[in-house]
Design a protein around this motif. Structure first.
Motif, PDB file in Angstrom:
ATOM      1  N   ILE A  31       0.816  -1.217   0.000  1.00 41.59           N
ATOM      2  CA  ILE A  31       0.000   0.000   0.000  1.00 41.59           C
ATOM      3  C   ILE A  31       0.852   1.270   0.000  1.00 41.59           C
ATOM      4  CG2 ILE A  31      -1.815   1.281   1.210  1.00 41.59           C
ATOM      5  CD1 ILE A  31      -2.746  -1.367   0.051  1.00 41.59           C
ATOM      6  N   LEU A  32       1.898   1.310   0.863  1.00 44.49           N
ATOM      7  CA  LEU A  32       2.656   2.549   1.070  1.00 44.49           C
ATOM      8  C   LEU A  32       4.031   2.545   0.429  1.00 44.49           C
ATOM      9  CD1 LEU A  32       1.863   2.921   4.893  1.00 44.49           C
ATOM     10  CD2 LEU A  32       0.518   3.752   2.961  1.00 44.49           C
ATOM     11  N   GLY A  33       4.546   1.373   0.073  1.00 45.84           N
ATOM     12  CA  GLY A  33       5.892   1.264  -0.483  1.00 45.84           C
ATOM     13  C   GLY A  33       6.040   1.954  -1.835  1.00 45.84           C
ATOM     14  N   ILE A  34       7.280   2.059  -2.297  1.00 46.14           N
ATOM     15  CA  ILE A  34       7.583   2.744  -3.560  1.00 46.14           C
ATOM     16  C   ILE A  34       6.791   2.153  -4.721  1.00 46.14           C
ATOM     17  CG2 ILE A  34       9.417   3.273  -5.221  1.00 46.14           C
ATOM     18  CD1 ILE A  34      11.362   3.316  -2.852  1.00 46.14           C
ATOM     19  N   THR A  35       6.668   0.836  -4.732  1.00 47.28           N
ATOM     20  CA  THR A  35       5.923   0.175  -5.807  1.00 47.28           C
ATOM     21  C   THR A  35       4.496  -0.173  -5.384  1.00 47.28           C
ATOM     22  OG1 THR A  35       6.753  -1.988  -5.087  1.00 47.28           O
ATOM     23  CG2 THR A  35       8.032  -0.812  -6.774  1.00 47.28           C
ATOM     24  N   GLY A  36       4.078   0.332  -4.222  1.00 45.14           N
ATOM     25  CA  GLY A  36       2.746   0.028  -3.697  1.00 45.14           C
ATOM     26  C   GLY A  36       1.649   0.865  -4.330  1.00 45.14           C
ATOM     27  N   GLN A  37       0.433   0.648  -3.868  1.00 43.87           N
ATOM     28  CA  GLN A  37      -0.743   1.314  -4.429  1.00 43.87           C
ATOM     29  C   GLN A  37      -0.644   2.836  -4.373  1.00 43.87           C
ATOM     30  OE1 GLN A  37      -4.439  -0.043  -2.703  1.00 43.87           O
ATOM     31  NE2 GLN A  37      -5.621   1.644  -3.553  1.00 43.87           N
ATOM     32  N   TYR A  38      -0.129   3.370  -3.232  1.00 43.43           N
ATOM     33  CA  TYR A  38      -0.029   4.821  -3.074  1.00 43.43           C
ATOM     34  C   TYR A  38       1.415   5.312  -3.164  1.00 43.43           C
ATOM     35  CZ  TYR A  38      -4.781   4.367  -1.150  1.00 43.43           C
ATOM     36  OH  TYR A  38      -6.117   4.091  -0.963  1.00 43.43           O
ATOM     37  N   GLY A  39       2.315   4.446  -3.570  1.00 42.32           N
ATOM     38  CA  GLY A  39       3.744   4.764  -3.540  1.00 42.32           C
ATOM     39  C   GLY A  39       4.136   6.028  -4.266  1.00 42.32           C
ATOM     40  N   GLU A  40       3.465   6.341  -5.388  1.00 42.14           N
ATOM     41  CA  GLU A  40       3.843   7.498  -6.197  1.00 42.14           C
ATOM     42  C   GLU A  40       3.225   8.805  -5.699  1.00 42.14           C
ATOM     43  OE1 GLU A  40       2.972   6.800 -10.262  1.00 42.14           O
ATOM     44  OE2 GLU A  40       4.351   5.105 -10.468  1.00 42.14           O
ATOM     45  N   VAL A  41       2.201   8.729  -4.865  1.00 37.69           N
ATOM     46  CA  VAL A  41       1.503   9.959  -4.463  1.00 37.69           C
ATOM     47  C   VAL A  41       1.554  10.233  -2.963  1.00 37.69           C
ATOM     48  CG1 VAL A  41      -0.081   9.890  -6.409  1.00 37.69           C
ATOM     49  CG2 VAL A  41      -0.707   8.718  -4.291  1.00 37.69           C
ATOM     50  N   ILE A  42       1.932   9.250  -2.141  1.00 35.90           N
ATOM     51  CA  ILE A  42       1.863   9.436  -0.690  1.00 35.90           C
ATOM     52  C   ILE A  42       2.971  10.353  -0.189  1.00 35.90           C
ATOM     53  CG2 ILE A  42       3.287   7.414  -0.085  1.00 35.90           C
ATOM     54  CD1 ILE A  42       1.225   6.963   2.240  1.00 35.90           C
ATOM     55  N   ASN A  43       2.635  11.187   0.786  1.00 35.02           N
ATOM     56  CA  ASN A  43       3.602  12.038   1.473  1.00 35.02           C
ATOM     57  C   ASN A  43       3.088  12.272   2.886  1.00 35.02           C
ATOM     58  OD1 ASN A  43       1.811  14.449   1.415  1.00 35.02           O
ATOM     59  ND2 ASN A  43       2.207  14.343  -0.806  1.00 35.02           N
ATOM     60  N   LEU A  44       3.857  12.994   3.704  1.00 40.96           N
ATOM     61  CA  LEU A  44       3.439  13.206   5.083  1.00 40.96           C
ATOM     62  C   LEU A  44       2.183  14.061   5.194  1.00 40.96           C
ATOM     63  CD1 LEU A  44       6.843  13.663   6.943  1.00 40.96           C
ATOM     64  CD2 LEU A  44       5.197  11.810   7.221  1.00 40.96           C
ATOM     65  N   GLY A  45       1.876  14.812   4.146  1.00 40.80           N
ATOM     66  CA  GLY A  45       0.666  15.621   4.172  1.00 40.80           C
ATOM     67  C   GLY A  45      -0.595  14.805   3.976  1.00 40.80           C
ATOM     68  N   ASN A  46      -0.541  13.796   3.098  1.00 39.48           N
ATOM     69  CA  ASN A  46      -1.766  13.049   2.781  1.00 39.48           C
ATOM     70  C   ASN A  46      -1.769  11.617   3.306  1.00 39.48           C
ATOM     71  OD1 ASN A  46      -0.126  11.524   1.059  1.00 39.48           O
ATOM     72  ND2 ASN A  46      -0.813  12.556  -0.800  1.00 39.48           N
ATOM     73  N   ALA A  47      -0.724  11.205   4.031  1.00 41.14           N
ATOM     74  CA  ALA A  47      -0.615   9.817   4.502  1.00 41.14           C
ATOM     75  C   ALA A  47      -1.841   9.381   5.304  1.00 41.14           C
ATOM     76  CB  ALA A  47       0.648   9.635   5.339  1.00 41.14           C
ATOM     77  N   THR A  48      -2.320  10.241   6.200  1.00 39.00           N
ATOM     78  CA  THR A  48      -3.475   9.900   7.045  1.00 39.00           C
ATOM     79  C   THR A  48      -4.705   9.567   6.205  1.00 39.00           C
ATOM     80  OG1 THR A  48      -2.719  11.252   8.896  1.00 39.00           O
ATOM     81  CG2 THR A  48      -5.081  10.796   8.785  1.00 39.00           C
ATOM     82  N   TYR A  49      -4.956  10.356   5.187  1.00 40.96           N
ATOM     83  CA  TYR A  49      -6.187  10.221   4.405  1.00 40.96           C
ATOM     84  C   TYR A  49      -6.120   9.026   3.453  1.00 40.96           C
ATOM     85  CZ  TYR A  49      -6.055  14.781   6.422  1.00 40.96           C
ATOM     86  OH  TYR A  49      -5.924  15.799   7.339  1.00 40.96           O
TER      87      TYR A  49
END
Length: 510
Positions: free
Chosen positions: A277-295
């Motif tokens: 889900i969160l890894g570099i090759t995961g579902q959100y890997g390309e868009v996740i950051n500390l600003g949107n991680a919670t959501y």
């Protein structure tokens, strides 16, 4: 005790609840899991034992001794050390509020996006052809200007905004833990993120937190998660039977908060596989950051609840989007309320604490109970910092990393100086201390060194680690805010001392 007195005092149960709502931050759990996985849990437990509990008792002693002083931290530091130390520390504390406002004004657009669209779309936003990072900077500037204008109209306007959002955010904790349990039941007790005994709590799945120095830099994040306890210190004299109930209440609140963080982080692992889900090759890997991680993580919770009970793909996505919308609405209300309070409360404390002449007279003027001119100057300063950071780089993830790093360092650094002054506070017998936790010299010195040293090392690791790994800009931005405001504080105090000496010289000549 009369019935009237009883009504005016705070019960131990109320004290525990107030401590929880002041300190406990929902955002800290999903973000911590994103950075450290399960290995974030021991950092929170260590911070409770070595920082939160002893620092809370320090604040209690300060608060009881200076309960009749309106200047807050300035009054504490002035009586414990001297006025110059007090002014520099208070300005550093105030600077941390400005940096927090920079963070909130930019981050509030992410929950708003989730509330409207069910997901974070800020990475695609563009105004006048600007990049998404610069667009958020412009929107944040407009938000700061609007809130400053409304707040300047008086306290009643602020109360209307700050009265909403608290209950909704408390409910988010139930959604996180309750939703995690539903997924656990639906998946037959299987964790999405495997918990492999010792290795799960000593190693981070995040590639940026693989060496000891990087992991130690996370410590400042956990200290930030316990921020706000200095506010509770002023409630000692208002607590029913304070000698017994205050330390007991703080201990119970500390256990609840520390346990709550640990359970919340573990709950994220129930429904979130880090790599998938969160890894570099995961579902959100390309868009996740500390600003949107919670959501994104909470969107995943909704999706996984549906999947665990056999819902279709489209139904799972709808559940996920609606979960993100609920989180977004709750966080927007909470962040808006906090921002309105921050625009005036810290300024009023700064003005109330400083002696006449230390701050420019025009800045200290009040209109409708509000320091309007100071608020305008504060708004302009905050906007300048927002635009400098936003237009200094175009990568969204790096942008929010820098904002979070700036906030963590700025918010926790003043704690080091407040705790360091505690030895001086205890040594001064002329200070009446109606409430005492640390009863002997040795325990005072040990506790002070432990708390001060922990905050110092945490900030040192947090500041130095990015530069060692090649991210010099993150290091520079982390220290830029505090250093800038310290220079301003020393310059202003130097002018104040010069003015005082000139006045004394004129008086002597007469």
């Amino acid at each position: 005790m009369t019935e009237t007195q009883k009504k005016k005092t705070i019960s131990m149960r109320a004290l525990i609840l107030m401590t929880f709502t002041t300190v406990y931050g929902f955002n800290n759990m999903p973000r911590s899991f994103y950075l450290m996985g399960y290995s974030a849990i021991p950092f929170f437990l260590v911070s409770v034992l070595l920082f939160f509990i002893p620092f809370a008792f320090m604040m209690a002693e300060y608060g009881a001794a200076f309960k009749n002083k309106s200047g807050g931290i300035y009054s504490w530091m002035e009586k414990s050390v001297n006025s110059k130390y007090a002014f520099v520390v208070t300005v550093m504390w105030y600077a941390s509020i400005v940096i927090l406002m920079v963070n909130l004004s930019t981050a509030i657009w992410i929950p708003l996006s989730n509330a409207v669209f069910g997901t974070d779309t800020t990475g695609t936003w563009s105004l006048f052809g600007l990049s998404s990072t610069k667009t958020l900077g412009v929107l944040a500037s407009l938000w700061i200007a609007t809130v400053t204008f409304i707040s300047a109209k008086g306290i009643d306007k602020v109360k209307k905004v700050t009265s909403v959002g608290g209950v909704a955010v408390m409910a988010l904790n139930l959604i996180l833990i309750g939703g995690g349990l539903l997924v656990l039941i639906g998946n037959g007790g299987q964790l999405a993120q495997p918990f492999k005994a010792l290795s799960a709590v000593v190693t981070s799945p995040h590639p940026g937190y693989q060496n000891p120095l990087s992991m130690l830099s996370f410590l400042v994040f956990t200290l930030f998660a316990f921020g706000g306890i200095e506010v509770i210190g002023g409630l000692v004299d208002k607590t029913e039977n304070p000698e017994k109930n205050f330390p007991k209440g703080l201990l119970i609140a500390s256990v609840i908060i520390g346990t709550g963080y640990a359970i919340g982080i573990f709950a994220v692992g129930i429904f979130t596989n880090w790599e998938a889900i969160l890894g570099i090759t995961g579902q959100y890997g390309e868009v996740i950051n500390l600003g949107n991680a919670t959501y994104l993580i909470m969107n995943n919770l909704g999706y996984q609840i549906g999947a665990a009970f056999g819902a279709t793909e489209s139904m799972c996505m709808n559940i996920g989007n609606w979960t993100a919308r609920i989180v977004g609405i709750s966080m927007v209300l909470s962040m808006a309320g906090a921002f309105f309070t921050l625009t005036f409360a810290p300024l009023k404390q700064l003005i109330a604490g400083c002696p006449k002449g230390l701050l420019p007279d025009k800045i200290t003027e009040l209109k409708d109970g509000m320091p309007v001119k100071a608020m305008i100057l504060q708004g302009v300063t905050t906007i300048v910092i927002v635009l400098l950071v936003a237009f200094g780089g175009d990568v969204m993830a790096e942008f929010f990393d820098i904002l979070v790093a700036m906030t963590n360092v700025a918010m926790t650094l003043p704690y080091m100086f407040i705790s360091a002054a505690f030895i001086g506070f205890k040594r001064k017998e002329e200070i009446h201390k109606p409430y005492v936790v640390f009863k002997n010299k040795f325990s005072t010195i040990v506790i002070t060194w432990v708390v001060t040293g922990l905050v110092a090392f945490a900030n040192l690791f947090s500041i130095v680690e990015p530069a060692i790994n090649g991210n010099v800009s993150k290091t520079l931005w982390s220290i830029a805010g505090p250093v800038f405001f310290i220079i301003i504080a020393l310059t202003m105090y130097g002018k104040y001392e010069k003015d005082l000496s000139n006045e004394n010289l004129i008086y002597d000549n007469k």
